[in-house]
Design a protein around this motif. Structure first.
Motif, short mmCIF file in Angstrom:
data_model
loop_
_atom_site.label_atom_id
_atom_site.label_comp_id
_atom_site.label_asym_id
_atom_site.label_seq_id
_atom_site.Cartn_x
_atom_site.Cartn_y
_atom_site.Cartn_z
N GLU A 118 18.87 -35.22 -61.65
CA GLU A 118 18.92 -36.41 -62.50
C GLU A 118 18.71 -36.06 -63.97
OE1 GLU A 118 15.93 -38.98 -61.05
OE2 GLU A 118 16.72 -39.07 -59.00
N ALA A 119 18.25 -34.86 -64.25
CA ALA A 119 17.96 -34.46 -65.62
C ALA A 119 19.25 -34.19 -66.39
CB ALA A 119 17.09 -33.21 -65.63
N GLY A 120 19.35 -34.74 -67.59
CA GLY A 120 20.49 -34.49 -68.47
C GLY A 120 20.33 -33.17 -69.18
N PRO A 121 21.26 -32.82 -70.08
CA PRO A 121 21.21 -31.54 -70.78
C PRO A 121 19.92 -31.33 -71.57
CG PRO A 121 23.37 -32.56 -71.03
CD PRO A 121 22.51 -33.58 -70.38
N THR A 122 19.45 -32.38 -72.26
CA THR A 122 18.23 -32.23 -73.05
C THR A 122 17.03 -31.96 -72.15
OG1 THR A 122 19.05 -33.65 -74.83
CG2 THR A 122 16.66 -33.35 -74.67
N ALA A 123 16.92 -32.74 -71.07
CA ALA A 123 15.80 -32.55 -70.15
C ALA A 123 15.86 -31.18 -69.48
CB ALA A 123 15.80 -33.65 -69.09
N MET A 124 17.07 -30.71 -69.14
CA MET A 124 17.18 -29.40 -68.52
C MET A 124 16.78 -28.29 -69.49
SD MET A 124 17.77 -29.52 -65.35
CE MET A 124 18.00 -27.76 -65.20
N ALA A 125 17.08 -28.47 -70.76
CA ALA A 125 16.64 -27.49 -71.76
C ALA A 125 15.12 -27.47 -71.86
CB ALA A 125 17.25 -27.82 -73.13
N GLU A 126 14.51 -28.65 -71.73
CA GLU A 126 13.05 -28.73 -71.74
C GLU A 126 12.47 -28.04 -70.51
OE1 GLU A 126 12.75 -32.99 -74.18
OE2 GLU A 126 12.47 -32.93 -72.00
N VAL A 127 13.07 -28.30 -69.34
CA VAL A 127 12.62 -27.67 -68.10
C VAL A 127 12.66 -26.15 -68.23
CG1 VAL A 127 13.26 -27.25 -65.69
CG2 VAL A 127 13.16 -29.60 -66.56
N ALA A 128 13.76 -25.64 -68.75
CA ALA A 128 13.91 -24.19 -68.89
C ALA A 128 12.82 -23.59 -69.77
CB ALA A 128 15.30 -23.87 -69.45
N GLN A 129 12.55 -24.24 -70.89
CA GLN A 129 11.51 -23.74 -71.78
C GLN A 129 10.13 -23.86 -71.15
OE1 GLN A 129 12.11 -21.79 -74.17
NE2 GLN A 129 12.24 -22.90 -76.11
N GLN A 130 9.87 -24.96 -70.46
CA GLN A 130 8.57 -25.13 -69.82
C GLN A 130 8.30 -24.03 -68.80
OE1 GLN A 130 9.15 -29.76 -69.25
NE2 GLN A 130 7.01 -29.25 -68.83
N LEU A 131 9.29 -23.75 -67.96
CA LEU A 131 9.11 -22.72 -66.95
C LEU A 131 8.98 -21.34 -67.58
CD1 LEU A 131 11.65 -23.96 -64.25
CD2 LEU A 131 9.15 -23.96 -64.07
N ARG A 132 9.85 -21.04 -68.53
CA ARG A 132 9.83 -19.71 -69.15
C ARG A 132 8.49 -19.43 -69.82
NH1 ARG A 132 10.51 -17.36 -74.07
NH2 ARG A 132 10.80 -19.35 -75.13
N LEU A 133 8.01 -20.38 -70.61
CA LEU A 133 6.77 -20.17 -71.37
C LEU A 133 5.54 -20.21 -70.48
CD1 LEU A 133 7.64 -22.34 -74.49
CD2 LEU A 133 7.59 -19.84 -74.37
N SER A 134 5.53 -21.11 -69.49
CA SER A 134 4.34 -21.27 -68.66
C SER A 134 4.14 -20.12 -67.69
CB SER A 134 4.41 -22.60 -67.89
OG SER A 134 4.51 -23.70 -68.78
N LEU A 135 5.22 -19.45 -67.30
CA LEU A 135 5.11 -18.34 -66.36
C LEU A 135 4.97 -16.98 -67.04
CD1 LEU A 135 7.80 -19.43 -63.74
CD2 LEU A 135 5.33 -19.30 -63.36
N GLN A 136 5.00 -16.94 -68.35
CA GLN A 136 5.05 -15.65 -69.02
C GLN A 136 3.74 -14.85 -68.93
OE1 GLN A 136 5.89 -16.20 -73.18
NE2 GLN A 136 4.20 -17.61 -73.51
N THR A 137 2.63 -15.49 -68.58
CA THR A 137 1.37 -14.75 -68.46
C THR A 137 1.05 -14.37 -67.02
OG1 THR A 137 0.17 -16.85 -68.38
CG2 THR A 137 0.35 -15.75 -70.52
#
Length: 559
Positions: A255-274
């Motif tokens: 259900e996520a549009g392009p903007t929301a998917m970009a947010e999801v990608a950043q959230q996962l990338r940054l939150s898992l980096q440690t």
């Protein structure tokens, strides 16, 4: 604050010293380009701590049983099975170790009460709730914990006790670690929330689950998540394959549009980096892999990580200090003409907010704009959206926010009513506001959220604020060091001490500066500067301070 269960899991046996070293290491997840090779041996990459807990001994006294229970609760193996041996069979089923963690100094005097119960007195320093949020505990009176005991088969067993576990600081930091979970703030700025997690193989699952649950209660009206409401993990786990987290989410994700998917990608990338065992991730919805769009999008959420040089007023020259040299800042040659008592620069250093006897004035290339003519104003603030904030020390419960054209709005800050703040500062991303205030113990820092509309226009602060730091000495100055940490200058006699605190972080003393009167932060501790009453500017060095230059009249702040 709401709670959720912290799942327990058996931990592999290693020494505490080795674990402390492991907790300090991390592997970054690249934001673009090929995925870098991570640790090949995942057991070696993430070796959590296990303490060998002993069960109750035959003939143990009431005190022995209570102390043994507290020590055994260090081990979460088999859902705290050893600790539950100290409990009566009925209470063993009720005790909830996951509700909170009390962190103390390790001194725990025991008192046997006349009614057969026992009281353990602890000097608590901080508390972590079931969602991983940490708050400091007010210094002063100790916390008394009551334990009721009954005979079971001729042996003392605990029939009632507080939920949660108790850990001393050394043990806590050996088996728990802070991680930054990223959510999205106004202006598509990525904003971290600090959560504490056990260091164990379930960490990727716990981080992704926490992201899906959304920001904490205090920031729920400030931040949002790109994940559509109701999105869950399909298998309730995030396995790691060849260093990549395999994240399979429910169909809600589609259900996520392009903007929301970009947010999801950043959230996962940054939150898992440690997470040490993770160097990338693969995202799926009900088993169907979702591939990155591959297109550049100007609306992609961005990070705030601005490196700034110290800015100072020396005589009639306003300069930055670059490699130990004064470099005059263009556009601000006339600042000394205003006889300023405080100067704050906006994030890109194109405008200055100046406080003097006439109030606060904005100065930039377009001209001069009066902002606030009230008396008794604290140092002004710029936010990430170029608004100037002012606070009158005698009426801090109403903040003023001014746009570039001088239009002013008032923002309620009910949590400051009845307080006497010495300094109020906005975080670099503009989502939090901190106030340094005096209290009976010395000084404390309150932190509230800032709610804005979609365009970044401030609407309100949160109704309440959390005390994120208590420190000794009278309050002198405050500034942010990055998005989640802040530095406090407090005074005892002629010495000003520096304390680094943060939202959901344990404080750390950073030495003292003789006669320190002003402090300026930045994006990292290395950018922190302290100005003395004699005009000496000190820079952070190791755990202390080194005089960097002299003859400084005023130290400017950024943001």
């Amino acid at each position: 604050m709401s709670r959720s269960r912290i799942r327990s899991r058996a931990l592999a046996l290693v020494t505490v010293v080795a674990a402390s070293l492991l907790l300090s290491a991390c592997n970054a997840i690249p934001s673009s380009g090929p995925v870098q090779v991570g640790a090949q041996d995942l057991q070696q990459a993430e070796q959590p701590v296990q303490f060998n807990a002993a069960g109750p001994a035959t003939g143990s006294s009431q005190e022995d049983v209570v102390r043994g229970f507290v020590l055994a609760a260090v081990s979460s193996a088999d859902d705290y099975a050893t600790a539950r041996e100290f409990l009566s069979p009925e209470y063993a089923k009720q005790w909830d170790p996951a509700s909170n963690v009390l962190i103390d100094d390790g001194s725990r005097p025991f008192t046997a009460n006349d009614d057969g119960s026992g009281t353990l007195e602890i000097s608590a320093l901080a508390k972590v709730d079931g969602e991983g949020f940490m708050l400091p505990v007010e210094p002063g009176a100790n916390t008394e914990l009551r334990f009721e005991l009954d005979r079971v088969g001729g042996e003392w067993r605990i029939s009632s006790a507080p939920n949660g576990i108790i850990l001393d600081t050394t043990t806590f930091t050996a088996i728990w670690a802070p991680h930054q979970l990223y959510f999205v703030g106004p202006g598509a700025i990525m904003v971290p929330e600090t959560r504490w997690f056990m260091t164990r193989s379930a960490l990727p699952t716990e981080i992704v689950s926490a992201l899906l649950a959304g920001p904490g209660e205090r920031m729920s009206g400030v931040l949002h998540s790109g994940f559509p409401t109701g999105t869950t993990l399909v298998m309730n786990s995030v396995p790691i394959e060849n260093g990549r987290a395999q994240i399979d989410l429910s169909g809600n994700l589609l259900e996520a549009g392009p903007t929301a998917m970009a947010e999801v990608a950043q959230q996962l990338r940054l939150s898992l980096q440690t997470v040490q065992s993770v160097n990338g991730y693969d995202l799926s919805a009900e088993g169907t892999q979702i591939r990155p769009s591959g297109r550049a999008d100007s609306a992609e959420p961005r990070l705030i990580n601005e490196i700034t040089d110290p800015a100072v007023l020396v005589g009639d020259q306003f300069s930055s200090i670059v490699a130990g040299q004064f470099v005059e800042m263009p556009g601000f040659a006339s600042l000394s003409d205003y006889d300023p008592s405080a100067i704050t620069l906006n994030p890109d250093e194109t405008a200055a907010a100046i406080r003097n006897a006439q109030g606060v004035t904005r100065v930039d290339a377009l001209g001069v704009v009066p902002i606030d003519e009230r008396q008794g104003l604290l140092e002004p603030m710029f936010d990430a959206f170029d608004y100037i904030w002012t606070v009158q020390a005698s009426a801090p419960q109403t903040l003023r926010v001014a746009a570039r054209d001088g239009a002013v709005a008032e923002i309620a800050a009910p949590w400051l009513a009845g307080r006497s703040p010495v300094a109020v500062r906005l975080s670099p991303d503009g989502t939090r506001i901190a106030a340094l205030v005096p209290d009976e113990q010395g000084s404390q820092v309150l932190v509230a959220g800032v709610e804005r509309d979609a365009n970044g226009v401030p609407i309100s602060t949160t109704d309440d604020a959390d005390v994120q730091l208590w420190t000794t000495g009278s309050p002198v100055d405050l500034d942010w060091v990055g998005q989640t940490r802040f530095a406090v200058l407090s005074k005892a006699d002629a010495t000003s001490r520096v304390t680094i605190g943060g939202v959901g972080l344990l404080p750390a003393e950073q030495g003292s500066v003789q006669g320190g009167v002003q402090l300026a932060g930045g994006s990292a501790r290395s950018q922190l500067r302290v100005l003395s009453s004699k005009g000496d500017l000190y820079a952070s060095q190791g755990s202390g301070w080194q005089r960097a230059t002299t003859g400084i009249e005023l130290l400017a702040k950024h943001g």
